[in-house]
Design an enzyme around this catalytic site. Structure first.
Site, PDB file in Angstrom:
ATOM      1  CD  GLU A   1     -32.153  -6.188  26.685  1.00 44.42           C
ATOM      2  OE1 GLU A   1     -33.266  -5.761  26.315  1.00 44.42           O
ATOM      3  OE2 GLU A   1     -31.499  -5.673  27.602  1.00 44.42           O
TER       4      GLU A   1
ATOM      5  CE1 TYR B   1     -16.255   7.376   5.754  1.00 45.41           C
ATOM      6  CE2 TYR B   1     -15.097   9.181   6.825  1.00 45.41           C
ATOM      7  CZ  TYR B   1     -15.251   8.328   5.749  1.00 45.41           C
ATOM      8  OH  TYR B   1     -14.420   8.431   4.664  1.00 45.41           O
TER       9      TYR B   1
END
Length: 220
Positions: free
Chosen positions: A71, A117
């Site tokens: 990745e 948040y």
């Protein structure tokens, strides 16, 4: 004294303790001067050896150490698009991966502004179309997105999150997992989302990416 290698290993152990990196899934990277340190292929995040990390140059070319995670193009894409990014986290955490299998809330964010948040610590999180793990074209897609972001969901795969340092990347990845769990818990029930004005105020105060176009999703 904290070092990039020690910070990366500590982050891996933290994710494992939280149950966010099942098996040998997930990969982490951090800037170290002119190089990028990344977990090797098949690494168990619970048992990262700080001295046995893969070393890449900013273009993703192998420099030293064991073979890097496949990745690595996702990681280098984030570093290329944002010079301030100091660390990148890719997980297969359960709730964020589940959300990656759902239709996105809007073109710029798979996840709606459910909590302050999420807007403050993560911001708009686009869903990238499915590609096989390690696909270089998907990484180029991420690098070329024309709006600010510090996180994305890979369709049917999981989250990838960047931060100014490893601590910031960990905080954002955990927050994305938490808001994903809330989204799934709500199901099809109508939910009160933060208004565009409320989201914009938070984004401005905390320098979080939440731009025009983030608030027009079909799932709102």
């Amino acid at each position: 004294m904290s070092t990039p290698r020690a910070d990366l290993a500590a982050a891996g152990a933290h994710f494992a303790a939280l149950g966010l990196s099942p098996g040998s899934s997930g990969n982490l990277s951090v800037r170290d001067g002119e190089h990028i340190l990344i977990t090797p292929t098949g690494a168990d995040l619970a048992r990262i050896d700080p001295g046995a990390l893969s070393v890449l140059d900013p273009d993703g070319q192998y420099v030293d150490g064991p073979r890097p995670s496949k990745e690595f193009p996702l990681h280098t894409a984030f570093y290329r698009r944002n010079p301030e990014a100091g660390a990148v986290v890719h997980l297969h955490s359960r709730h964020a991966t589940a959300v990656s299998c759902l239709p996105p809330w809007s073109p710029r964010s798979a996840v709606p502004p459910l909590t302050p948040y999420f807007v403050m610590r993560v911001g708009q999180t686009p869903l990238l179309p499915y590609a096989p793990p390690g696909d270089a074209a998907q990484a180029e897609h991420l690098a070329g997105l024309g709006f600010p972001l510090r996180a994305a969901l890979l369709q049917n795969h999981g989250p990838v999150v960047a931060g100014t340092d490893m601590g910031a990347a960990v905080e954002s990845a955990v927050e994305l997992e938490e808001v994903s769990a809330l989204l799934l818990a709500l199901g099809d029930r109508p939910a009160r989302l933060l208004s565009p004005e409320e989201s914009a105020l938070l984004a401005a105060k905390y320098a979080s990416p939440w731009g025009a176009g983030s608030g027009t999703g079909a799932r709102a």
